[in-house]
Design a protein around this motif. Structure first.
Motif, PDB file in Angstrom:
ATOM      1  N   ARG A 197       0.828  -1.213   0.000  1.00  0.00           N
ATOM      2  CA  ARG A 197       0.000   0.000   0.000  1.00  0.00           C
ATOM      3  C   ARG A 197       0.858   1.257   0.000  1.00  0.00           C
ATOM      4  NH1 ARG A 197      -3.756  -0.782   5.052  1.00  0.00           N
ATOM      5  NH2 ARG A 197      -1.746  -1.466   5.904  1.00  0.00           N
ATOM      6  N   MET A 198       2.159   1.092  -0.146  1.00  0.00           N
ATOM      7  CA  MET A 198       3.118   2.188  -0.136  1.00  0.00           C
ATOM      8  C   MET A 198       3.173   2.877   1.236  1.00  0.00           C
ATOM      9  SD  MET A 198       4.334   1.952  -3.227  1.00  0.00           S
ATOM     10  CE  MET A 198       3.982   0.180  -3.187  1.00  0.00           C
ATOM     11  N   GLN A 199       2.850   2.145   2.289  1.00  0.00           N
ATOM     12  CA  GLN A 199       2.983   2.660   3.649  1.00  0.00           C
ATOM     13  C   GLN A 199       4.331   2.240   4.218  1.00  0.00           C
ATOM     14  OE1 GLN A 199      -0.441   1.324   5.908  1.00  0.00           O
ATOM     15  NE2 GLN A 199      -1.671   3.035   5.198  1.00  0.00           N
ATOM     16  N   VAL A 200       4.955   3.136   4.976  1.00  0.00           N
ATOM     17  CA  VAL A 200       6.273   2.860   5.550  1.00  0.00           C
ATOM     18  C   VAL A 200       6.133   1.845   6.684  1.00  0.00           C
ATOM     19  CG1 VAL A 200       8.297   3.855   6.671  1.00  0.00           C
ATOM     20  CG2 VAL A 200       7.038   5.193   4.965  1.00  0.00           C
ATOM     21  N   VAL A 201       6.876   0.739   6.584  1.00  0.00           N
ATOM     22  CA  VAL A 201       6.861  -0.276   7.629  1.00  0.00           C
ATOM     23  C   VAL A 201       8.197  -0.386   8.355  1.00  0.00           C
ATOM     24  CG1 VAL A 201       5.054  -1.641   6.526  1.00  0.00           C
ATOM     25  CG2 VAL A 201       7.462  -2.131   6.008  1.00  0.00           C
ATOM     26  N   GLY A 202       9.267   0.176   7.773  1.00  0.00           N
ATOM     27  CA  GLY A 202      10.567   0.081   8.414  1.00  0.00           C
ATOM     28  C   GLY A 202      11.552   1.091   7.858  1.00  0.00           C
ATOM     29  N   LEU A 203      12.627   1.308   8.617  1.00  0.00           N
ATOM     30  CA  LEU A 203      13.739   2.159   8.204  1.00  0.00           C
ATOM     31  C   LEU A 203      15.008   1.321   8.239  1.00  0.00           C
ATOM     32  CD1 LEU A 203      13.011   5.317  10.409  1.00  0.00           C
ATOM     33  CD2 LEU A 203      12.373   4.993   8.007  1.00  0.00           C
ATOM     34  N   VAL A 204      15.831   1.446   7.210  1.00  0.00           N
ATOM     35  CA  VAL A 204      17.061   0.655   7.147  1.00  0.00           C
ATOM     36  C   VAL A 204      17.918   0.927   8.377  1.00  0.00           C
ATOM     37  CG1 VAL A 204      19.194   0.246   5.873  1.00  0.00           C
ATOM     38  CG2 VAL A 204      17.051   0.571   4.639  1.00  0.00           C
ATOM     39  N   HIS A 205      18.310  -0.147   9.049  1.00  0.00           N
ATOM     40  CA  HIS A 205      19.166  -0.049  10.238  1.00  0.00           C
ATOM     41  C   HIS A 205      20.594  -0.463   9.918  1.00  0.00           C
ATOM     42  CE1 HIS A 205      20.636  -0.480  14.334  1.00  0.00           C
ATOM     43  NE2 HIS A 205      20.893  -1.754  14.118  1.00  0.00           N
ATOM     44  N   GLY A 206      20.762  -1.566   9.215  1.00  0.00           N
ATOM     45  CA  GLY A 206      22.107  -2.010   8.871  1.00  0.00           C
ATOM     46  C   GLY A 206      22.206  -3.515   8.893  1.00  0.00           C
ATOM     47  N   GLY A 207      23.311  -4.024   9.425  1.00  0.00           N
ATOM     48  CA  GLY A 207      23.532  -5.458   9.441  1.00  0.00           C
ATOM     49  C   GLY A 207      24.167  -5.924   8.149  1.00  0.00           C
ATOM     50  N   ALA A 208      24.253  -7.244   7.990  1.00  0.00           N
ATOM     51  CA  ALA A 208      24.852  -7.820   6.789  1.00  0.00           C
ATOM     52  C   ALA A 208      24.101  -7.350   5.562  1.00  0.00           C
ATOM     53  CB  ALA A 208      24.831  -9.339   6.874  1.00  0.00           C
ATOM     54  N   ALA A 209      24.819  -6.725   4.631  1.00  0.00           N
ATOM     55  CA  ALA A 209      24.239  -6.183   3.391  1.00  0.00           C
ATOM     56  C   ALA A 209      23.141  -5.177   3.677  1.00  0.00           C
ATOM     57  CB  ALA A 209      23.710  -7.306   2.503  1.00  0.00           C
ATOM     58  N   CYS A 210      23.153  -4.594   4.868  1.00  0.00           N
ATOM     59  CA  CYS A 210      22.171  -3.564   5.244  1.00  0.00           C
ATOM     60  C   CYS A 210      20.737  -4.082   5.127  1.00  0.00           C
ATOM     61  CB  CYS A 210      22.344  -2.304   4.401  1.00  0.00           C
ATOM     62  SG  CYS A 210      23.963  -1.523   4.555  1.00  0.00           S
ATOM     63  N   ARG A 211      20.496  -5.331   5.485  1.00  0.00           N
ATOM     64  CA  ARG A 211      19.187  -5.942   5.274  1.00  0.00           C
ATOM     65  C   ARG A 211      18.264  -5.868   6.488  1.00  0.00           C
ATOM     66  NH1 ARG A 211      20.906 -11.362   1.804  1.00  0.00           N
ATOM     67  NH2 ARG A 211      21.436 -10.226  -0.104  1.00  0.00           N
ATOM     68  N   ILE A 212      18.735  -5.356   7.605  1.00  0.00           N
ATOM     69  CA  ILE A 212      17.914  -5.276   8.806  1.00  0.00           C
ATOM     70  C   ILE A 212      17.298  -3.883   8.904  1.00  0.00           C
ATOM     71  CG2 ILE A 212      17.903  -5.427  11.328  1.00  0.00           C
ATOM     72  CD1 ILE A 212      20.287  -7.329  11.094  1.00  0.00           C
ATOM     73  N   ALA A 213      16.018  -3.838   9.237  1.00  0.00           N
ATOM     74  CA  ALA A 213      15.317  -2.560   9.375  1.00  0.00           C
ATOM     75  C   ALA A 213      14.637  -2.499  10.741  1.00  0.00           C
ATOM     76  CB  ALA A 213      14.282  -2.391   8.273  1.00  0.00           C
TER      77      ALA A 213
END
Length: 223
Positions: free
Chosen positions: A178-194
């Motif tokens: 629905r184009m609603q924000v569910v997360g913000l990039v935090h980092g981790g391996a390949a920056c995959r954690i939000a």
């Protein structure tokens, strides 16, 4: 505008698969459904280019990752995909959850995204557009699981995704069908954690009535 088309329409099919389809045309009217191009336009770069963020809710606020905010930093400049810039003030910084809210000096020149009220479900398709100063098209990703992340001590359900991020994508949004924000990039391996954003829409609404003072500094996570 980045090289290549950024006009996409997103929808979830009966099996929950996200379809992305190209579409021509100019800027959508305010009452048209948001699409991935709107997500790209709402994604901002925090100058001098160290992180990203996203314009949300009333268009007078943006979200980013708290680890992008230096101690005692209160002001930031944001740049948009068309090169426009806008200043803002940090009004909420929660380092335990790795989220920060910026109050913009004036309404952003883009369509703001809503923040989802609830956590996404594992297996749900997500979209990631990345920073607006880098070439490339939107990525379709999946939420693999919800779980604990040592660098997010106050987050019981961090988002572990299949997105392919890069250094500097911290604070960029992940959105649902629905184009609603569910997360913000935090980092981790390949920056995959939000870090999840559920509940931040209500917080932005409260902050919009609370004046310009920093609301909450939170606790810095141990790394």
């Amino acid at each position: 505008m980045r090289a290549g088309s950024r006009r996409w329409l997103a929808c979830a099919g009966a099996l929950g698969v996200l379809a992305l389809a190209a579409c021509d045309g100019g800027a959508p009217e305010d009452d048209t459904p948001l699409d991935v191009e709107d997500v790209a336009a709402a994604t901002v770069t925090l100058e001098p280019g160290h992180c990203a963020g996203v314009v949300v809710e009333d268009g007078h606020h943006a979200l980013t990752a708290a680890h992008c905010v230096q101690p005692r930093e209160t002001r930031v400049d944001l740049s948009f995909i068309d090169g426009q810039r806008l200043g803002g003030t940090y009004v909420h910084v929660d380092r335990g959850r790795d989220v920060a809210v910026i109050r913009l000096d004036s309404r952003a020149p883009v369509r703001a995204l809503e923040v989802a009220d609830a956590l996404p479900t594992p297996g749900e398709p997500l979209v990631f557009t990345g920073r607006n100063d880098r070439p490339g098209d939107a990525q379709e990703a999946l939420l693999e699981r919800l779980g604990r992340c040592p660098s997010l001590p106050e987050v019981p359900a961090a988002l572990f995704t299949t997105m392919r991020g890069q250094p500097g994508d911290s604070g960029a949004p992940l959105v649902d069908s629905r184009m609603q924000v569910v997360g913000l990039v935090h980092g981790g391996a390949a920056c995959r954690i939000a870090t999840p954003t559920a509940g931040l829409g209500t917080l932005v609404e409260e902050l919009s009535r609370g004046g310009p003072t920093l609301a909450h500094q939170g606790t810095a996570p141990s790394r």
